[in-house]
Every structure is written in structure tokens, then in C-alpha cells.
Design an enzyme around this catalytic site. Structure first.
Site, PDB file in Angstrom:
ATOM      1  N   SER A  95       0.820  -1.222   0.000  1.00 42.02           N
ATOM      2  CA  SER A  95       0.000   0.000   0.000  1.00 42.02           C
ATOM      3  C   SER A  95       0.854   1.274   0.000  1.00 42.02           C
ATOM      4  O   SER A  95       1.888   1.358   0.667  1.00 42.02           O
ATOM      5  CB  SER A  95      -0.897   0.013   1.234  1.00 42.02           C
ATOM      6  OG  SER A  95      -1.519   1.255   1.347  1.00 42.02           O
ATOM      7  N   THR A 145      -9.120  -1.683   3.554  1.00 42.68           N
ATOM      8  CA  THR A 145      -8.946  -2.124   2.163  1.00 42.68           C
ATOM      9  C   THR A 145      -9.327  -3.587   2.012  1.00 42.68           C
ATOM     10  O   THR A 145      -9.850  -4.216   2.948  1.00 42.68           O
ATOM     11  CB  THR A 145      -7.517  -1.801   1.657  1.00 42.68           C
ATOM     12  OG1 THR A 145      -7.472  -2.062   0.249  1.00 42.68           O
ATOM     13  CG2 THR A 145      -6.444  -2.629   2.346  1.00 42.68           C
ATOM     14  N   LYS A 159     -13.780  -4.251   2.925  1.00 44.14           N
ATOM     15  CA  LYS A 159     -14.576  -3.028   2.715  1.00 44.14           C
ATOM     16  C   LYS A 159     -16.079  -3.244   2.888  1.00 44.14           C
ATOM     17  O   LYS A 159     -16.777  -2.347   3.347  1.00 44.14           O
ATOM     18  CB  LYS A 159     -14.304  -2.447   1.321  1.00 44.14           C
ATOM     19  CG  LYS A 159     -13.015  -1.666   1.230  1.00 44.14           C
ATOM     20  CD  LYS A 159     -12.908  -0.940  -0.101  1.00 44.14           C
ATOM     21  CE  LYS A 159     -11.597  -0.189  -0.188  1.00 44.14           C
ATOM     22  NZ  LYS A 159     -11.421   0.529  -1.447  1.00 44.14           N
ATOM     23  N   ASN A 162     -14.481   2.583   3.569  1.00 44.37           N
ATOM     24  CA  ASN A 162     -13.021   2.593   3.442  1.00 44.37           C
ATOM     25  C   ASN A 162     -12.368   3.441   4.525  1.00 44.37           C
ATOM     26  O   ASN A 162     -11.143   3.528   4.589  1.00 44.37           O
ATOM     27  CB  ASN A 162     -12.586   3.089   2.051  1.00 44.37           C
ATOM     28  CG  ASN A 162     -12.579   4.599   1.961  1.00 44.37           C
ATOM     29  OD1 ASN A 162     -13.421   5.271   2.556  1.00 44.37           O
ATOM     30  ND2 ASN A 162     -11.626   5.142   1.240  1.00 44.37           N
ATOM     31  N   ASP A 215     -13.830   7.000  -0.845  1.00 43.71           N
ATOM     32  CA  ASP A 215     -13.484   6.639  -2.236  1.00 43.71           C
ATOM     33  C   ASP A 215     -14.342   7.432  -3.218  1.00 43.71           C
ATOM     34  O   ASP A 215     -13.905   7.734  -4.332  1.00 43.71           O
ATOM     35  CB  ASP A 215     -13.722   5.135  -2.488  1.00 43.71           C
ATOM     36  CG  ASP A 215     -12.564   4.274  -1.982  1.00 43.71           C
ATOM     37  OD1 ASP A 215     -11.436   4.803  -1.838  1.00 43.71           O
ATOM     38  OD2 ASP A 215     -12.782   3.071  -1.720  1.00 43.71           O
ATOM     39  N   GLY A 255     -16.205  -3.706 -14.802  1.00 40.67           N
ATOM     40  CA  GLY A 255     -16.049  -4.409 -13.519  1.00 40.67           C
ATOM     41  C   GLY A 255     -17.162  -4.004 -12.553  1.00 40.67           C
ATOM     42  O   GLY A 255     -17.716  -2.893 -12.651  1.00 40.67           O
ATOM     43  N   GLY A 313     -16.965  -4.836  -8.906  1.00 37.42           N
ATOM     44  CA  GLY A 313     -16.495  -5.210  -7.565  1.00 37.42           C
ATOM     45  C   GLY A 313     -16.657  -4.053  -6.595  1.00 37.42           C
ATOM     46  O   GLY A 313     -17.515  -3.175  -6.777  1.00 37.42           O
TER      47      GLY A 313
HETATM   48  P1  NAP Z   1     -12.616  -6.167  -6.664  1.00 36.44           P
HETATM   49  O1  NAP Z   1     -13.645  -5.875  -5.631  1.00 36.44           O
HETATM   50  O2  NAP Z   1     -11.927  -7.472  -6.665  1.00 36.44           O
HETATM   51  O3  NAP Z   1     -13.343  -5.968  -8.110  1.00 36.44           O
HETATM   52  C1  NAP Z   1     -12.676  -6.229  -9.330  1.00 36.44           C
HETATM   53  C2  NAP Z   1     -13.686  -6.387 -10.461  1.00 36.44           C
HETATM   54  O4  NAP Z   1     -12.944  -6.697 -11.647  1.00 36.44           O
HETATM   55  C3  NAP Z   1     -14.689  -7.529 -10.261  1.00 36.44           C
HETATM   56  O5  NAP Z   1     -15.900  -7.187 -10.887  1.00 36.44           O
HETATM   57  C4  NAP Z   1     -13.997  -8.684 -11.013  1.00 36.44           C
HETATM   58  O6  NAP Z   1     -14.889  -9.665 -11.481  1.00 36.44           O
HETATM   59  C5  NAP Z   1     -13.416  -7.940 -12.194  1.00 36.44           C
HETATM   60  N1  NAP Z   1     -12.301  -8.683 -12.799  1.00 36.44           N
HETATM   61  C6  NAP Z   1     -11.213  -9.191 -12.168  1.00 36.44           C
HETATM   62  N2  NAP Z   1     -10.415  -9.812 -13.063  1.00 36.44           N
HETATM   63  C7  NAP Z   1     -11.028  -9.695 -14.266  1.00 36.44           C
HETATM   64  C8  NAP Z   1     -10.701 -10.148 -15.573  1.00 36.44           C
HETATM   65  N3  NAP Z   1      -9.584 -10.834 -15.828  1.00 36.44           N
HETATM   66  N4  NAP Z   1     -11.562  -9.872 -16.568  1.00 36.44           N
HETATM   67  C9  NAP Z   1     -12.704  -9.193 -16.342  1.00 36.44           C
HETATM   68  N5  NAP Z   1     -13.073  -8.733 -15.114  1.00 36.44           N
HETATM   69  C10 NAP Z   1     -12.228  -8.980 -14.098  1.00 36.44           C
HETATM   70  O7  NAP Z   1     -11.453  -5.066  -6.631  1.00 36.44           O
HETATM   71  P2  NAP Z   1     -11.582  -3.497  -6.292  1.00 36.44           P
HETATM   72  O8  NAP Z   1     -11.375  -3.273  -4.857  1.00 36.44           O
HETATM   73  O9  NAP Z   1     -12.818  -2.977  -6.936  1.00 36.44           O
HETATM   74  O10 NAP Z   1     -10.277  -2.934  -7.036  1.00 36.44           O
HETATM   75  C11 NAP Z   1     -10.200  -2.979  -8.442  1.00 36.44           C
HETATM   76  C12 NAP Z   1      -9.011  -2.158  -8.944  1.00 36.44           C
HETATM   77  O11 NAP Z   1      -9.163  -0.784  -8.579  1.00 36.44           O
HETATM   78  C13 NAP Z   1      -7.663  -2.613  -8.375  1.00 36.44           C
HETATM   79  O12 NAP Z   1      -6.711  -2.526  -9.402  1.00 36.44           O
HETATM   80  C14 NAP Z   1      -7.379  -1.573  -7.298  1.00 36.44           C
HETATM   81  O13 NAP Z   1      -5.995  -1.403  -7.077  1.00 36.44           O
HETATM   82  C15 NAP Z   1      -7.994  -0.332  -7.917  1.00 36.44           C
HETATM   83  N6  NAP Z   1      -8.400   0.665  -6.911  1.00 36.44           N
HETATM   84  C16 NAP Z   1      -7.814   1.885  -6.949  1.00 36.44           C
HETATM   85  C17 NAP Z   1      -8.192   2.864  -6.037  1.00 36.44           C
HETATM   86  C18 NAP Z   1      -7.538   4.216  -6.085  1.00 36.44           C
HETATM   87  O14 NAP Z   1      -7.641   4.959  -5.107  1.00 36.44           O
HETATM   88  N7  NAP Z   1      -6.915   4.583  -7.179  1.00 36.44           N
HETATM   89  C19 NAP Z   1      -9.184   2.579  -5.070  1.00 36.44           C
HETATM   90  C20 NAP Z   1      -9.776   1.311  -5.074  1.00 36.44           C
HETATM   91  C21 NAP Z   1      -9.364   0.362  -6.007  1.00 36.44           C
HETATM   92  P3  NAP Z   1     -15.221 -10.970 -10.586  1.00 36.44           P
HETATM   93  O15 NAP Z   1     -16.015 -10.453  -9.418  1.00 36.44           O
HETATM   94  O16 NAP Z   1     -15.971 -11.838 -11.515  1.00 36.44           O
HETATM   95  O17 NAP Z   1     -13.898 -11.527 -10.141  1.00 36.44           O
END
Ligand code: NAP
Length: 305
Positions: free
Chosen positions: A19, A66, A70, A91, A107, A131, A133
Site C-alpha cells: 500500500s 482495504t 470493505k 473505506n 473513495d 467491472g 467489484g
Molecule cells: P474487486 O472488488 O476485486 O473488483 C474487481 C472487479 O474486476 C470484479 O468485478 C472482477 O470480477 C473484475 N475482474 C477481475 N479480473 C477480471 C478479468 N480478468 N476480466 C474481467 N473482469 C475482471 O477489486 P476493487 O477493490 O474494486 O479494485 C479494483 C481495482 O481498482 C484494483 O486494481 C485496485 O488497485 C484499484 N483501486 C484503486 C483505487 C484508487 O484509489 N486509485 C481505489 C480502489 C481500487 P469478478 O467479481 O468476476 O472476479
């Protein structure tokens, strides 16, 4: 200097060792001359309740949350802010005066900040979220706040997509929060007919981990770009591509977008703004030194990439 009076703030999750939050928060705390120290605290799901209780007893001044806590952490909060209820995820935790923790979500504010810097008014624009998630929930809430005209969510799993859409369609939630509905629809990646929606979009947000440094399994751009490269060569001229990922910066998707002249936003600004919003809530300071947070993040990423 850490002394006998130094108070604790931190991040709970698992894993947390990669992180950037300790880097940006400690830079801000130094600038604010607050005698606090921000640590990344690994926390397994089974230990969540105990750890929260202990940190509250230790007079911890605030916590970020995180992956993977969450959503589950909402059950451990003594109170949830309206934005946390709307997103269904927390968060940031603020110590409750009487007992326990108040859960909120910065967020949403973090996601919006870089968009408003680019363009003041996004009212009436069309958006796509890749996505469905945890972070996509904050993105939907942010787009609703910006009065975007409609939101299309593209997911790969039918059940998860349905569950995601149902959360925001929940009438009781909307009535409680007096929300006007923003048209929200879901498309499955495998449905194939995505090009029309992509071509009409003004703003496309990647919330999948595709393109993340740790996630990349191949040198081929096609595999490191959401949906594959062919979807991205015929978009609106002034479309904005927003990738929540910040390592690497830019991702293969944003590099491709930049080459085609699209507006591109990477995830670093969101990270900094969600952190600054949390620090504001914990400290009650009006001014948070965002520049110090940005420089610390830039330096750290330069030395560690
Ligand atoms: P998450 O809850 O795991 O959600 C990820 C989403 O992407 C889910 O819908 C997942 O589908 C989908 N996915 C994963 N692998 C995939 C693939 N190969 N093809 C198609 N869809 C796919 O994760 P999150 O917490 O939302 O985080 C997601 C991203 O955002 C990460 O890279 C994280 O570092 C970034 N992020 C950045 C910030 C920032 O402040 N910049 C804040 C939060 C998150 P399934 O459910 O089917 O697996």
C-alpha cells in the site's frame, strides 16, 4: 520523531504491504505537525472484530480499510454515514465518541476529484464502468453525484452483476436517502454487443485489475487491456478514459488511449484525494497538504518501479 505521546492511525486489510497509504499519510502528518504515525496493519478476516475493538481501546485516531474487508466491515460499525450506506462499503473508520467506529466512504470523493479538475460539469454525459467489484460501487455513487445521465456496468459474472445492480435499485435505500434514480444497466462481457455502448460513452472507467503491475501475466498489450485491444479504436473523439490503477502509470490501456488522443486519468489522484478526505475527518483540519502527499507518492513510485 515517534515519542511516548505519538498516536496511531493506519490501514487494515490483507495484503497491505504494497500500500502507498503509509507514504502519503505520513508525508501529510509531517507537514501538519501532527504527532501521529500511520501504519499498514495486516488483518485477517477472522480477526477483524477483535482488531477493531483493540484499536479503539488503544485510542487509535482513525483507520482506512482495504481488500478484503470493505463490505464485511459494515457489520462491525456502530454507525454508518449516508454515503457508506449508499455504497454498501466502508473505506474509512472514525472513532465514535461513545463506543466503536463510525464507517464512511471517501473513495467516492476521491474518485470525483480528478474528474472535476478536468471538467466542471459532467451533467448529462454517458458513462461505462468496467467491472462490478468493491470500487465500482464507489464509482456508481460518484457518477450519481455528478448527475451523469446514464451508467452502464460491464461485468463478467452474471450473478455478481445482478447482485451489484440490485444494491443500487433497492427502493428502501433510495427512499431513505431521497435519491433520484440514475438509469443504471448491466451488460455481460460475453454478450459481445458492447461496441455500440462504448462508442456512445463520454467517460469509461476501468475498475478491474487488468493492467495492474502485479496482475499482468503477459507482455502482450492485448491481454493487459480490458476487453482486449480491438474495442478501443473507435470511441468518441473527446472520450475520457479513467483507470483506477496507479501501478503502472499509465497502464497499457491508458497508453493506448493517449496514443489515440483520448483524455486519460490514472488512479493516483483518486488515491491521494480519498486519503486526504479521510485525514480531514480524523483531524478536523480544514487544509490537508495534498501537494506533500503527491510529491511523496511520486518519489516513492519513481524509486520503487
Ligand atoms: P474487486 O472488488 O476485486 O473488483 C474487481 C472487479 O474486476 C470484479 O468485478 C472482477 O470480477 C473484475 N475482474 C477481475 N479480473 C477480471 C478479468 N480478468 N476480466 C474481467 N473482469 C475482471 O477489486 P476493487 O477493490 O474494486 O479494485 C479494483 C481495482 O481498482 C484494483 O486494481 C485496485 O488497485 C484499484 N483501486 C484503486 C483505487 C484508487 O484509489 N486509485 C481505489 C480502489 C481500487 P469478478 O467479481 O468476476 O472476479
Amino acid at each position: 520523531m515517534i515519542t511516548g505521546k505519538t498516536a496511531l492511525v493506519g490501514l487494515i486489510g490483507q495484503p497491505v504491504q504494497h500500500s502507498l497509504s503509509p507514504v502519503i499519510h505520513n508525508a501529510a502528518l509531517r507537514e501538519m505537525e501532527l504527532d501521529w504515525c500511520y501504519l499498514a496493519l495486516p488483518c485477517e478476516s477472522l480477526e477483524l472484530g477483535n482488531i477493531l475493538k483493540s484499536l479503539r481501546a488503544l485510542n487509535c485516531k482513525g483507520l482506512n480499510v482495504t481488500i478484503p474487508h470493505k463490505q464485511t466491515i459494515t457489520k462491525f460499525c456502530s454507525k454508518l454515514s449516508p454515503v457508506a450506506q449508499r455504497v454498501g462499503a466502508v473505506n474509512t473508520l472514525i472513532p465514535n465518541k461513545s463506543d466503536g467506529w463510525i464507517g464512511t466512504n471517501t473513495d467516492v470523493a476521491g474518485f470525483i476529484a480528478p474528474l472535476i479538475e478536468k471538467k466542471k460539469d459532467w451533467k448529462g454525459n454517458k458513462s461505462i464502468i468496467l467491472g462490478c467489484g468493491g470500487s465500482a460501487r464507489a464509482v456508481v455513487a460518484g457518477l450519481q453525484d455528478m448527475k451523469i445521465s446514464d451508467i452502464t456496468v460491464i461485468g463478467r459474472n452474471q450473478e455478481k452483476l445482478k447482485h451489484f445492480l440490485n444494491h443500487f435499485k433497492n427502493e428502501k435505500l433510495k427512499n431513505n436517502l431521497q435519491m433520484k434514480p440514475t438509469p443504471l444497466k448491466g451488460l455481460l462481457e460475453s454478450e459481445g454487443n458492447l461496441s455500440k455502448d462504448l462508442k456512445e460513452a463520454d467517460l469509461i472507467i476501468n475498475t478491474t485489475p487488468i493492467g495492474m503491475k502485479m496482475f499482468n501475466k503477459s507482455d502482450s498489450d492485448n491481454k493487459n487491456i480490458p476487453l482486449g485491444i480491438n474495442f478501443w479504436n473507435d470511441l468518441k473523439e473527446n472520450v475520457t478514459l479513467y483507470d483506477l490503477i496507479y501501478t503502472p502509470r499509465p497502464t497499457a490501456w491508458l497508453q493506448y488511449g493517449e496514443r489515440r488522443g483520448y483524455n486519460c486519468i490514472n488512479g493516483l489522484n483518486m488515491l491521494i484525494h480519498q486519503g486526504a478526505a479521510a485525514l480531514k475527518l480524523w483531524s478536523n483540519y480544514n487544509e490537508i497538504p495534498i501537494n506533500a502527499m503527491e510529491s511523496a507518492a511520486e518519489n516513492f513510485l519513481m524509486l520503487n518501479s
